[in-house]
Enzyme design. Structure first.
Site, PDB file in Angstrom:
ATOM      1  N   GLU A  21     117.880  22.377  42.187  1.00 26.89           N
ATOM      2  CA  GLU A  21     117.682  23.482  41.244  1.00 26.89           C
ATOM      3  C   GLU A  21     118.338  23.049  39.947  1.00 26.89           C
ATOM      4  OE1 GLU A  21     116.005  26.238  41.680  1.00 26.89           O
ATOM      5  OE2 GLU A  21     115.637  26.114  43.827  1.00 26.89           O
ATOM      6  N   CYS A  30     120.259  29.413  33.967  1.00 24.33           N
ATOM      7  CA  CYS A  30     119.197  28.400  33.952  1.00 24.33           C
ATOM      8  C   CYS A  30     117.861  29.039  33.594  1.00 24.33           C
ATOM      9  CB  CYS A  30     119.116  27.708  35.297  1.00 24.33           C
ATOM     10  SG  CYS A  30     118.943  28.875  36.640  1.00 24.33           S
TER      11      CYS A  30
HETATM   12  P1  NAD Z   1     126.581  20.159  36.203  1.00 23.68           P
HETATM   13  O1  NAD Z   1     125.376  19.386  36.607  1.00 23.68           O
HETATM   14  O2  NAD Z   1     127.525  19.536  35.263  1.00 23.68           O
HETATM   15  O3  NAD Z   1     127.448  20.503  37.511  1.00 23.68           O
HETATM   16  C1  NAD Z   1     126.864  21.099  38.636  1.00 23.68           C
HETATM   17  C2  NAD Z   1     127.667  20.688  39.863  1.00 23.68           C
HETATM   18  O4  NAD Z   1     127.579  19.281  40.011  1.00 23.68           O
HETATM   19  C3  NAD Z   1     129.152  21.025  39.772  1.00 23.68           C
HETATM   20  O5  NAD Z   1     129.601  21.400  41.045  1.00 23.68           O
HETATM   21  C4  NAD Z   1     129.757  19.703  39.360  1.00 23.68           C
HETATM   22  O6  NAD Z   1     131.098  19.569  39.755  1.00 23.68           O
HETATM   23  C5  NAD Z   1     128.875  18.734  40.122  1.00 23.68           C
HETATM   24  N1  NAD Z   1     128.863  17.384  39.568  1.00 23.68           N
HETATM   25  C6  NAD Z   1     129.045  16.998  38.273  1.00 23.68           C
HETATM   26  N2  NAD Z   1     128.969  15.659  38.178  1.00 23.68           N
HETATM   27  C7  NAD Z   1     128.735  15.187  39.416  1.00 23.68           C
HETATM   28  C8  NAD Z   1     128.566  13.884  39.960  1.00 23.68           C
HETATM   29  N3  NAD Z   1     128.628  12.783  39.203  1.00 23.68           N
HETATM   30  N4  NAD Z   1     128.322  13.764  41.272  1.00 23.68           N
HETATM   31  C9  NAD Z   1     128.258  14.861  42.055  1.00 23.68           C
HETATM   32  N5  NAD Z   1     128.418  16.116  41.611  1.00 23.68           N
HETATM   33  C10 NAD Z   1     128.657  16.273  40.300  1.00 23.68           C
HETATM   34  O7  NAD Z   1     126.063  21.558  35.719  1.00 23.68           O
HETATM   35  P2  NAD Z   1     126.918  22.801  35.192  1.00 23.68           P
HETATM   36  O8  NAD Z   1     127.361  22.523  33.813  1.00 23.68           O
HETATM   37  O9  NAD Z   1     127.960  23.188  36.193  1.00 23.68           O
HETATM   38  O10 NAD Z   1     125.807  23.953  35.218  1.00 23.68           O
HETATM   39  C11 NAD Z   1     124.902  24.125  34.195  1.00 23.68           C
HETATM   40  C12 NAD Z   1     123.560  23.522  34.561  1.00 23.68           C
HETATM   41  O11 NAD Z   1     123.113  24.028  35.814  1.00 23.68           O
HETATM   42  C13 NAD Z   1     122.473  23.906  33.566  1.00 23.68           C
HETATM   43  O12 NAD Z   1     121.660  22.791  33.289  1.00 23.68           O
HETATM   44  C14 NAD Z   1     121.684  24.975  34.322  1.00 23.68           C
HETATM   45  O13 NAD Z   1     120.352  25.128  33.894  1.00 23.68           O
HETATM   46  C15 NAD Z   1     121.778  24.477  35.708  1.00 23.68           C
HETATM   47  N6  NAD Z   1     121.531  25.575  36.651  1.00 23.68           N
HETATM   48  C16 NAD Z   1     120.342  25.571  37.325  1.00 23.68           C
HETATM   49  C17 NAD Z   1     120.059  26.620  38.192  1.00 23.68           C
HETATM   50  C18 NAD Z   1     118.767  26.660  38.946  1.00 23.68           C
HETATM   51  O14 NAD Z   1     118.667  27.434  39.886  1.00 23.68           O
HETATM   52  N7  NAD Z   1     117.760  25.878  38.599  1.00 23.68           N
HETATM   53  C19 NAD Z   1     120.982  27.657  38.353  1.00 23.68           C
HETATM   54  C20 NAD Z   1     122.184  27.612  37.651  1.00 23.68           C
HETATM   55  C21 NAD Z   1     122.446  26.559  36.790  1.00 23.68           C
END
Ligand code: NAD
Length: 472
Positions: free
Chosen positions: A246, A280
């Site tokens: 997602e 999102c």
């Molecule tokens: P992010 O990708 O930075 O982090 C998401 C998760 O991934 C966190 O738990 C983070 O700790 C982890 N993460 C970060 N780097 C990682 C790595 N190298 N390896 C493994 N895990 C890692 O995103 P964010 O800033 O927390 O959230 C915002 C983003 O999430 C936006 O792009 C938003 O659109 C998206 N989002 C999507 C949905 C959906 O349902 N499609 C819902 C909510 C948020």
């Protein structure tokens, strides 16, 4: 509610801790254990040990645990909403709405847990019977973002447990407390030890890689940015781990000349300002027919200016702080760039508190189509408005992005609005409404916004393997 505690079970000795901050004040709310790769492996071992027992537990019993979790979450709405508000900065009304939405996943999947589907048939040559049934996929690694600290967790945990999987959850480092509180509630509702293990960490790369390399982990369900999703898909490929993704969005919000403008503005406020634009599904580009653009912009500007920006501790706050100061700087730069390229502010921004990561909502007009403000995911309370004349053009422009999560269409002619919606490369389209999230409907994106769907019947299937028996 008692103070949330780690449910990493048992908790590895000598573990480091990290601080969880209140984005409205920058003060420390709590500290939690900071898992490393070894703690991730240990959590996967714990989930693997619990898997056979939970998978063999009667669906009715699994359902009761989930239903009990729903009930307790609803009873504790105020406490959970306070926790969400404190660690994510979400306004109180948004936080309460999130608890209701998040709890609903436990109710929905409690109902789905006892309705496993399967098929029985006869092979075309008449020589064998075909028996098709679902099995839990195995231990699931769940990775969630900070913007919906409860709902992004429950949208994964509830279907995983309903399907008979056990799980390791790695919440965002910004918001681990809500995840820990939900895990505590789940246990109180009767989930056995090891059904869900939470591993808060400031080293997500190490911990998630350790999970993906663990023999027992057969599923990765990730919500977050497209950039991290891509990285994890590559890592998951090494062991061909089943993935649900997602990811990010860049939702077009199309307003036709015949739209009910009051409804469009009301929808725009919800689609843009829920959670201060940090969703999102947030409307990212407002594509408004030129015949109604001035009227729409004036009404939206008035609605934005009437919103109160402040600390979430104040019940009168509509819009809390953004997650951190970096987000404020990044979004200000997007607005400055657009203004430098000919865009203009439709109204004066409201006053915001001086400390904390606050950003006033803003309508920006005459934004060039290729400005970063229109092409990247803003993730904040800024509404860029672009105008259009030709329907084919606006559909092409709405689809001219790598993303395809949510979209919105407003027209009094519902058949036309539905037809436009069907031409959008978006997994979810709001037709004359500014919200699409519903636990009973499939949530997810097309193109680089994701793989698979959460919620609905699809949500549980994501945690199941199909097995076919050919019976003589
Ligand atoms: P992010 O990708 O930075 O982090 C998401 C998760 O991934 C966190 O738990 C983070 O700790 C982890 N993460 C970060 N780097 C990682 C790595 N190298 N390896 C493994 N895990 C890692 O995103 P964010 O800033 O927390 O959230 C915002 C983003 O999430 C936006 O792009 C938003 O659109 C998206 N989002 C999507 C949905 C959906 O349902 N499609 C819902 C909510 C948020």
């Amino acid at each position: 509610m008692t103070a949330p505690h780690s449910v990493v079970d048992p908790r590895p000795a000598g573990e480091r801790e990290f601080e969880v901050l209140d984005p409205a004040t920058g003060t420390v709310i709590s500290t939690v254990p900071d898992a490393d790769a070894a703690a991730g492996r240990h959590a996967a071992d714990t989930a693997a040990a619990a898997f056979p027992g939970w998978a063999a537990t009667a669906p009715r019993r699994r359902s009761e645990v989930l239903a009990g979790t729903h009930r307790l979450m609803v009873e504790r709405t105020e406490e959970l909403a306070r926790l969400i508000s404190r660690e994510s900065g979400k306004a109180q009304a948004d936080a309460r709405a999130e608890v209701a939405y998040a709890a609903e996943f436990f109710r929905w999947f409690a109902e789905e847990a006892v309705r496993p589907d399967g098929r029985f048939g006869t092979a075309p040559d008449g020589r064998s019977r075909t028996l098709v049934a679902a099995q839990p996929v195995g231990v699931a690694a769940l990775v969630t973002p900070w913007n919906f600290p409860a709902a992004m967790v429950t949208r994964k945990v509830a279907p995983a447990l309903a399907a008979g999987c056990t799980a390791v959850l790695k919440p965002a480092a910004e918001t681990p407390l809500t995840a820990l509180a939900i895990a505590d509630i789940l246990r109180e509702a009767g989930a056995p030890a090891g059904a869900l293990t939470v591993v808060p960490t400031t080293r997500p790369g190490d911990v998630v890689q350790a999970l993906l390399e663990h023999d027992a982990v057969r599923k990765l369900s990730f919500t977050g940015s497209t950039a991290v999703g891509r990285l994890l898909l590559r890592q998951a490929a090494n062991r061909v781990v089943n993935c649900s993704m997602e990811l990010g969005g860049n939702a077009p919000f199309i307003v036709c000349a015949d739209a009910d403008l009051d409804a469009a503005v009301e929808g725009a406020v919800v689609a843009k300002l829920r959670n201060a634009g940090q969703a999102c599904t947030a409307a990212n580009r407002f594509l408004v027919h030129e015949a109604v653009a001035d009227e729409f912009i004036a009404a939206l500007a008035e609605a934005f200016a009437a919103r109160t920006v402040g600390p979430p501790s104040d019940p009168g706050t509509d819009i809390g702080p953004l997650i951190d100061a970096r987000a404020v700087r990044r979004i200000r730069a997007l607005v400055d760039d657009a203004v430098g390229r000919g865009a203009s502010l439709a109204h004066a921004p409201a006053a915001v508190p001086e400390t904390g990561s606050f950003l006033a909502p803003l309508v920006v007009r005459d934004v060039p189509r290729d400005a970063d403000l229109a092409t990247t995911e803003i993730f904040g309370p800024i509404a860029p408005v672009l105008t259009w004349r030709d329907l084919d053009d606006v559909i092409a422009s709405a689809n001219a992005t790598e993303y395809g999560l949510a979209g919105y269409v407003f027209s009094r002619d519902t058949a036309r609005a539905v037809a436009i919606g069907r031409s959008l490369d978006c997994g979810m389209v709001g037709v004359n409404r500014g919200i699409v999230s519903d636990p009973a409907a499939p949530f997810g994106g097309m193109k680089q916004s994701g793989l698979g769907r959460e919620g609905a019947q699809d949500g549980i299937r994501a945690f199941q393997e199909t097995q076919f028996l050919s019976v003589a």
